[in-house]
Design an enzyme around this catalytic site. Structure first.
Site, PDB file in Angstrom:
ATOM      1  N   HIS A  42       6.966  -5.666   1.764  1.00 26.27           N
ATOM      2  CA  HIS A  42       5.525  -5.008   1.415  1.00 26.27           C
ATOM      3  C   HIS A  42       5.303  -4.656  -0.014  1.00 26.27           C
ATOM      4  O   HIS A  42       4.426  -4.210  -0.390  1.00 26.27           O
ATOM      5  CB  HIS A  42       5.512  -3.571   2.211  1.00 26.27           C
ATOM      6  CG  HIS A  42       6.733  -2.595   1.385  1.00 26.27           C
ATOM      7  ND1 HIS A  42       7.951  -2.776   1.508  1.00 26.27           N
ATOM      8  CD2 HIS A  42       6.534  -1.600   0.649  1.00 26.27           C
ATOM      9  CE1 HIS A  42       8.564  -1.944   0.872  1.00 26.27           C
ATOM     10  NE2 HIS A  42       7.578  -1.126   0.270  1.00 26.27           N
TER      11      HIS A  42
HETATM   12  C1  UD1 Z   1       4.675   3.075  -0.560  1.00 26.88           C
HETATM   13  C2  UD1 Z   1       5.370   3.370  -1.633  1.00 26.88           C
HETATM   14  C3  UD1 Z   1       6.194   2.502  -1.817  1.00 26.88           C
HETATM   15  C4  UD1 Z   1       7.285   2.557  -0.646  1.00 26.88           C
HETATM   16  C5  UD1 Z   1       6.574   2.035   0.526  1.00 26.88           C
HETATM   17  C6  UD1 Z   1       7.355   2.281   1.884  1.00 26.88           C
HETATM   18  C7  UD1 Z   1       3.975   4.212  -3.584  1.00 26.88           C
HETATM   19  C8  UD1 Z   1       3.248   3.758  -4.997  1.00 26.88           C
HETATM   20  N1  UD1 Z   1       4.444   3.197  -3.013  1.00 26.88           N
HETATM   21  O1  UD1 Z   1       4.066   1.977  -0.425  1.00 26.88           O
HETATM   22  O2  UD1 Z   1       7.168   2.603  -3.160  1.00 26.88           O
HETATM   23  O3  UD1 Z   1       8.365   1.472  -0.797  1.00 26.88           O
HETATM   24  O4  UD1 Z   1       5.581   3.197   0.509  1.00 26.88           O
HETATM   25  O5  UD1 Z   1       6.590   1.960   2.933  1.00 26.88           O
HETATM   26  O6  UD1 Z   1       4.024   5.300  -3.287  1.00 26.88           O
HETATM   27  N2  UD1 Z   1      -1.173   2.042   5.270  1.00 26.88           N
HETATM   28  C9  UD1 Z   1      -1.368   2.208   6.844  1.00 26.88           C
HETATM   29  N3  UD1 Z   1      -0.948   3.407   7.203  1.00 26.88           N
HETATM   30  C10 UD1 Z   1       0.031   4.109   6.918  1.00 26.88           C
HETATM   31  C11 UD1 Z   1       0.083   4.012   5.542  1.00 26.88           C
HETATM   32  C12 UD1 Z   1      -0.402   2.883   4.809  1.00 26.88           C
HETATM   33  O7  UD1 Z   1      -2.275   1.593   7.474  1.00 26.88           O
HETATM   34  O8  UD1 Z   1       0.769   4.993   7.524  1.00 26.88           O
HETATM   35  C13 UD1 Z   1      -1.897   0.886   4.671  1.00 26.88           C
HETATM   36  C14 UD1 Z   1      -3.146   1.476   3.882  1.00 26.88           C
HETATM   37  O9  UD1 Z   1      -4.167   0.142   4.178  1.00 26.88           O
HETATM   38  C15 UD1 Z   1      -2.770   1.747   2.757  1.00 26.88           C
HETATM   39  C16 UD1 Z   1      -1.699   0.531   2.420  1.00 26.88           C
HETATM   40  O10 UD1 Z   1      -1.140   0.463   3.692  1.00 26.88           O
HETATM   41  O11 UD1 Z   1      -3.751   1.493   1.570  1.00 26.88           O
HETATM   42  C17 UD1 Z   1      -0.573   0.788   1.454  1.00 26.88           C
HETATM   43  O12 UD1 Z   1      -0.120   2.246   1.587  1.00 26.88           O
HETATM   44  P1  UD1 Z   1       0.677   3.276   0.407  1.00 26.88           P
HETATM   45  O13 UD1 Z   1       1.028   4.482   0.884  1.00 26.88           O
HETATM   46  O14 UD1 Z   1      -0.552   3.181  -0.780  1.00 26.88           O
HETATM   47  O15 UD1 Z   1       1.552   2.178  -0.311  1.00 26.88           O
HETATM   48  P2  UD1 Z   1       2.741   1.255   0.398  1.00 26.88           P
HETATM   49  O16 UD1 Z   1       2.578  -0.006   0.162  1.00 26.88           O
HETATM   50  O17 UD1 Z   1       3.031   1.851   2.045  1.00 26.88           O
END
Ligand code: UD1
Length: 368
Positions: free
Chosen positions: A210
């Site tokens: 991811h």
């Molecule tokens: C985040 C953390 C990362 C961690 C990862 C674990 C930061 C900078 N990154 O990354 O360090 O390793 O979590 O999973 O804090 N989304 C969904 N549903 C959710 C959550 C996210 O659909 O419940 C999608 C959204 O499109 C979102 C994208 O995933 O924009 C990324 O989510 P985000 O929390 O920004 O970063 P992660 O890649 O999950």
């Protein structure tokens, strides 16, 4: 007059945070002199990324939900900062405990620190030395303002000392994720996650992916997809797909190419118990996650980390982890599946007792 119990905020926002706060929540809840307050920022909100994990870890519903959701780094961090500050002004805790390295970690540490509330960072001191990783910025900033830094291993202590952190703020308490694993070991061992896919112990690989550095570029994702398909010729691969990755695989039309392969089990994110059951039964794990590097070291499972650096070097020097590139993955999988892998050692204090050490640390420091 009996003193009021201390209120200790435990901040959870993203999936890997919950494995770190659950054992501490349970250990603090057993004390009379304090009470934990579970603050969920809402950085992760899908049932599979949050509720299912909370359920497995026996975490209660959050005492406070900030509900911030997704956004750019600036938006997300700022929304958490504003929302948590409001809570702190209305009902200030005595301590704010932040964990890991996600945006929720730095946002809440900053809000509390500016209001003079004691901030403690659990899993402090890890450094990849790669500032293009958002997590590295979060780690550096959080550690710079935290009052107490609980580290998982001596390399983390060394990093902090090197950055000029006073020794009395640093305490090596071990790896709290191992507490979660040990707490749930019976359920993990008896889970049917592996059997339900028709897979046998040691015969397959598990994959997670991811990181923006792996999934955000079309070209890199395309190359990764080709390597995954090549890997499936050696052993079946179970790949629970993170929402960020699923979105990118859909955008690039790679998802249909992958789903066509019968040896590739693309699934939704798994609950903690199911995921750990798959890991402990696997022949190898291919990942770019931080926590999975540690869990595989603990379980002595070959781990191939698709990154140029790791903030958890002890998993490479002492454990079963190797950093791999797209050019070396297939060969490394061959080595892992034929039993030609280094045997790891479990680092000191990765023993399931970290939460107790943290509780003692808080108590001692609260009295001081
Ligand atoms: C985040 C953390 C990362 C961690 C990862 C674990 C930061 C900078 N990154 O990354 O360090 O390793 O979590 O999973 O804090 N989304 C969904 N549903 C959710 C959550 C996210 O659909 O419940 C999608 C959204 O499109 C979102 C994208 O995933 O924009 C990324 O989510 P985000 O929390 O920004 O970063 P992660 O890649 O999950």
């Amino acid at each position: 007059m009996t003193p009021q119990p201390l209120t200790i905020d435990l901040i959870g926002g993203a999936r890997p945070n919950f494995m770190k706060i659950a054992p501490l929540h349970h250990a603090l809840a057993r004390q009379r002199w304090c009470k934990p307050r579970f603050v969920h920022t809402g950085q992760h909100y899908d049932a599979g990324m949050s509720d299912a994990i909370l359920h497995d870890l026996h975490l209660p519903a959050p005492d406070i939900s900030l509900g911030v959701g997704s956004g750019t780094h600036g938006e997300q961090t700022a929304r958490i900062l504003i929302a948590y500050e409001k809570i702190l002004l209305e009902t200030p805790p005595d301590w704010a405990v932040v964990v890991g390295d996600v945006n929720s970690t730095i946002a809440c540490a900053l809000a509390a620190s500016k209001l003079g509330i004691r901030v403690a960072h659990l899993e402090a001191g890890l450094r990849s030395r790669d500032r293009t990783m958002p997590e590295e910025i979060n780690r550096l900033l959080t550690d710079a303002i935290a009052d107490v830094l609980w580290t998982p291993s001596p390399d983390a202590d060394e990093n902090l000392r090197h950055e000029g952190v006073a020794s009395d703020k640093i305490e090596c308490v071990g790896n709290i994720m191992i507490d979660s694993f040990e707490m749930l070991r019976p359920a993990i061992e008896t889970s049917d996650a592996t059997g339900a896919l028709g897979l046998r112990h040691g015969s397959f690989g598990v994959m997670t992916l991811h990181r923006p550095s792996n999934v955000d570029s079309d070209e890199r994702l395309d190359r990764i997809a080709s390597v995954i398909l090549g890997a499936c010729e050696i052993a079946p691969l179970v790949f629970p797909v993170h929402p960020r990755t699923r979105k990118r695989l859909e955008e690039t039309a790679l998802l249909s190419r992958l789903t066509a392969n019968r040896a590739l089990f693309l699934t939704q994110p798994r609950s903690y118990i199911e995921f750990m059951n798959l890991v402990m039964n696997s022949g190898f794990v291919l990942t770019d996650s931080g926590g999975v590097q540690e869990e595989t070291t603990y379980l002595n499972i070959p781990c191939l980390t698709l990154r140029e650096s790791t903030e958890r070097p002890i998993t490479v020097t002492a454990g079963t982890n190797k950093l791999v590139t797209l050019d070396t993955i297939i060969e490394e999988i061959g080595l892992a599946m034929s039993g030609n892998w280094k045997r790891g050692r479990v680092p000191d204090l990765w023993d399931g007792l970290t939460a107790d050490r943290v509780v003692h640390s808080i108590r001692r420091r609260a009295r001081a």
